[in-house]
Design a protein around this motif. Structure first.
Motif: not given
Length: 307
Positions: A5-8, A253-256, A303-306
């Protein structure tokens, strides 16, 4: 496994007039991004009047309703004057400064600067990591356009977060912006390579060179190199996102992911394979109706939600 949760974590989309794939699917795209587990949604749009402003505000509101932050890519810079750039930037800054979390100023100016007037790339240094890779006239024009855009935006909305992106490792364009006295908040990278270079080492080098935060605002399996399977895309994204998750820095800060929906129009226009038709996590039919979620959608969602 769930990413940290350290990144968007998010996806790219397009506005209704940019690509036909999004015209009938705009609301569903936002819903799918939320279902995927995204915490940021990147969309390109340059509002220049009240009608366009109302439209993009509707998109922003829906994203926020789903708990997603918004990156607005203000990507018009080719073939328009600095006066128009200043006007458009001032309009977006004044009206959206309290509604959009991140404003990307233009898109991949390094790519445009690497092209000659007849198009095509200068292959003297294919990595784009030396000044000789770039067209000097275009560099001069790009510096002027970026100066106009950033200074206008920062004058009108000094608290807004501004982003500049580059393709791959093409950082010399950033050096020209620094030499021109420009400043921005976040340096972003568009990455379509998994094993060609050491991403962590590159990020560490960038942290030493530039006093900004960082993001990856485009990434995906390199579909332009030729046809591929959905399994290959899912495996690539799974591996890449884990590599990004493993990079621990308060400045990343983020990976898109580029992007949410396939775009059949490219192949329909060309009449043969076109990689950008297949970057999506969701398949579309030739009429742009949604066909179904790809393996990559499920892999990324885990990966995003587990889940």
């Amino acid at each position: 496994m769930k990413l940290g949760t350290d990144k968007l974590w998010g996806v790219n989309a397009h506005h209704r007039d940019s690509y036909s794939a999004y015209r009938p699917n705009e609301d569903e795209a936002i819903r799918l991004a939320a279902e995927l587990g995204c915490t940021i949604y990147r969309i390109n749009y340059n509002p220049s009047d009240e009608r366009e402003l109302a439209y993009i505000r509707g998109i922003i509101r829906k994203c926020h309703d789903h708990g997603m932050q918004v990156m607005l890519a203000l990507d018009r810079f080719k073939d328009i004057s600095n006066d128009i750039i200043a006007r458009n930037m001032a309009f977006a800054a004044e009206n959206l400064k309290d509604e959009v979390e991140y404003f990307q100023i233009f898109n991949e100016t390094d790519i445009w600067c690497s092209m000659g007037e007849e198009g095509g790339y200068d292959i003297s240094d294919w990595t784009g990591m030396s000044e000789g890779y770039y067209n000097p006239e275009r560099v001069t024009a790009s510096v002027e356009k970026m100066k106009t855009a950033l200074e206008t935006f920062q004058r009108v909305a000094p608290e807004a977060k501004t982003v500049i992106n580059i393709g791959s490792r093409h950082y010399p364009i950033l050096d020209w912006y620094v030499k021109a006295g420009l400043r921005w908040d976040i340096t972003a990278f568009d990455i379509y390579e998994l094993d060609v270079w050491d991403h962590h080492a590159f990020f560490r080098e960038m942290e030493e060179r530039y006093p900004t935060d960082f993001m990856v605002v485009e990434c995906n399996y390199p579909a332009n190199s030729g046809p591929f399977t959905e399994e290959a895309q899912a495996e690539w994204l799974t591996s890449f996102l884990k590599v990004m998750d493993d990079y621990k820095s308060d400045r990343m800060k983020a990976v898109i992911i580029y992007e949410l929906l396939d775009q059949p129009e490219y192949e329909l226009q060309k009449g043969s394979y076109h990689g950008e038709s297949h970057f999506g996590l969701v398949r579309l039919n030739p009429d742009n109706s949604i066909d179904g979620k790809k393996r990559s959608f499920t892999a990324v969602q885990k990966l995003f939600k587990g889940e």
